[in-house]
Design a protein around this motif. Sequence first.
Motif, PDB file in Angstrom:
ATOM      1  N   THR A 105      88.455  51.322  93.810  1.00  0.00           N
ATOM      2  CA  THR A 105      88.744  52.103  95.010  1.00  0.00           C
ATOM      3  C   THR A 105      87.737  51.764  96.105  1.00  0.00           C
ATOM      4  OG1 THR A 105      88.757  54.348  95.924  1.00  0.00           O
ATOM      5  CG2 THR A 105      87.427  54.019  93.959  1.00  0.00           C
ATOM      6  N   ALA A 156      94.420  61.333  92.999  1.00  0.00           N
ATOM      7  CA  ALA A 156      95.501  61.433  93.988  1.00  0.00           C
ATOM      8  C   ALA A 156      95.444  62.771  94.723  1.00  0.00           C
ATOM      9  CB  ALA A 156      96.851  61.267  93.285  1.00  0.00           C
ATOM     10  N   GLU A 157      95.082  63.836  93.996  1.00  0.00           N
ATOM     11  CA  GLU A 157      94.985  65.167  94.620  1.00  0.00           C
ATOM     12  C   GLU A 157      94.026  65.162  95.795  1.00  0.00           C
ATOM     13  OE1 GLU A 157      93.950  68.397  92.009  1.00  0.00           O
ATOM     14  OE2 GLU A 157      95.744  68.046  90.785  1.00  0.00           O
ATOM     15  N   ASP A 158      92.936  64.399  95.673  1.00  0.00           N
ATOM     16  CA  ASP A 158      91.944  64.317  96.757  1.00  0.00           C
ATOM     17  C   ASP A 158      92.235  63.164  97.711  1.00  0.00           C
ATOM     18  OD1 ASP A 158      90.719  66.375  95.341  1.00  0.00           O
ATOM     19  OD2 ASP A 158      88.723  65.687  95.986  1.00  0.00           O
ATOM     20  N   LYS A 159      93.441  62.626  97.600  1.00  0.00           N
ATOM     21  CA  LYS A 159      93.921  61.571  98.493  1.00  0.00           C
ATOM     22  C   LYS A 159      92.958  60.360  98.526  1.00  0.00           C
ATOM     23  CE  LYS A 159      96.679  64.661 101.234  1.00  0.00           C
ATOM     24  NZ  LYS A 159      96.732  65.522 102.402  1.00  0.00           N
ATOM     25  N   LEU A 187      92.277  56.613  97.834  1.00  0.00           N
ATOM     26  CA  LEU A 187      93.062  55.382  97.666  1.00  0.00           C
ATOM     27  C   LEU A 187      92.559  54.623  96.433  1.00  0.00           C
ATOM     28  CD1 LEU A 187      95.122  53.271  98.733  1.00  0.00           C
ATOM     29  CD2 LEU A 187      93.233  52.266 100.026  1.00  0.00           C
TER      30      LEU A 187
END
Lengths: 226, 306
Positions: B233, B277-280, B282
Amino acid sequence: MSRIIKAELYKILHSPAPWGIAAGYFILVSILVPDHSGDVSFFRSSLYPIPFMIFMQIALALSMIGNEFDQRMLQGYVASGNKRFHIFLGKLLVYLLISTGMIVVTLLIHSLYGLITRGEAIPFGTILFLLPSFVGICMIPAFLAFVFKDIGRTLGSGLIFYLIMIVSLNNASISDKSVYLPFGHSLLAYKDILPSDLSGLLLIDAVWIIVLFAGSFLAFRRSDLK
Amino acid sequence: MDSIVMEVKGITKKYRDHAALDNVSLKLEKGKIYGFIGQNGAGKTTLIRLITGLAFPTSGEIYLWGKTGDAQLQQQRKRIGSLIESPALYPYMTAYQNMEVQRIQKGIPDKSIIDKTLELVGLSDTGKKKVRNFSLGMRQRLGIAIALLNAPEFLILDEPINGLDPVGIKEVRNLIKKLNKEYGMTILISSHILEELYNTATDFVIIDKGRIVEEISEDELNEKCKQHIEIKTPSSEKAIMVLQQKLSTDNFKVMPDGTIQLYDFLDDLEKVAGALAEDKILVTGLSITGDSLEDYFLGKIGGAAK
């Protein structure tokens, strides 16, 4: 170096090959000697086969040196931290002791037989004089073994040398050339045509021994062992 | 200086135009068991032959216990025991007689060392049996016994378990570990049986095409081979916070390139993906990874070949 010599002697005592070769040498020479024992002394008769019996020295060098390279025994000596010169000298001395010894012992036994049966004197002086030429003869197979460091090529080159020698001994002018060859000196002694001044022959033997010794060591000193 | 048993600096060994070793530098530390790994013809035996004095380098230097030069190396080699490829034995002699030849040439005064060493390798009951009647495994053990005869500080074993049955392999492995543990013996073992090397060695040296590809400790190797979730990431700091706060784990490592290696949740990849994904955050890569030992070594050797 004494350790190498002791180890070599221990091996000789427990190995059947050198004893078998020495016994074979004595038997073959004994078969050849009666062919010449008419008006020729037993001592001189037993000098005649010496050049022709060099294949036995070749067999001994194969067993005591070539085989040791092939089986990587000598490599073990090197890896144990022994100096290459000590290994070389120890190995060579024991080989020369056996190979020259079997010539001398055979000569002495036949001379003794001549003394007992026909009252012939044992010519110790001649034996002593011929000793360097015997060493020179035995150095040739050792040289080949140290150069080629195996059984196959040592045997091949030894046989080529043997054939050349046999051909040269059949040459009519061999008596002149024999002076310059270590294996020719026993032929001169057999024909009873040794020169009165033996220093020249001794010098030739010494040159042969030194050249073959130096060549053998140089071939071993810095060589890669498999 | 005695902590470094053997060091080679810039060693090259050429046979005509072929370089069997190409500018190899390597240090072996006291008290470790080194597994020497490489394909046939990679240069393992060539390096061993240089160390033991059977061959001479084209260039470079060899140090044994900090000493170099022909005379000094010869002297130091008395502290080494070696078994290179197949053992050099006299077939017409017994095990004891073979050992006796070696005892004499090595200048060891104590004869009782022969019986002790034969017992150590399980050959004390061979009596008058000639070596030509020995099995391959028995010959191999006798070769090891000869290597151990001078109580070496540095033991070099080139393919020592060749021809041994599983029981024999286990015995040799235990013997090597015992020698290392009880006597602090430094051991260099080359073998193509990776599993066995892994079970024995504490450090590994990987060689390929005459070059040292990697030196790695057992711990480092385990670390590299450990199964983990690899998270790639651009926002590694945020991802770390998610791992710590939402997934309540510190069992991860951040690599220099920012990749995160997570050692938990190996059976629940979706939970990790969901939390990130919940914390957006990438995520450009998310996978379970980790090599088997064989894969790792082959990867290294293959990598060097490219």
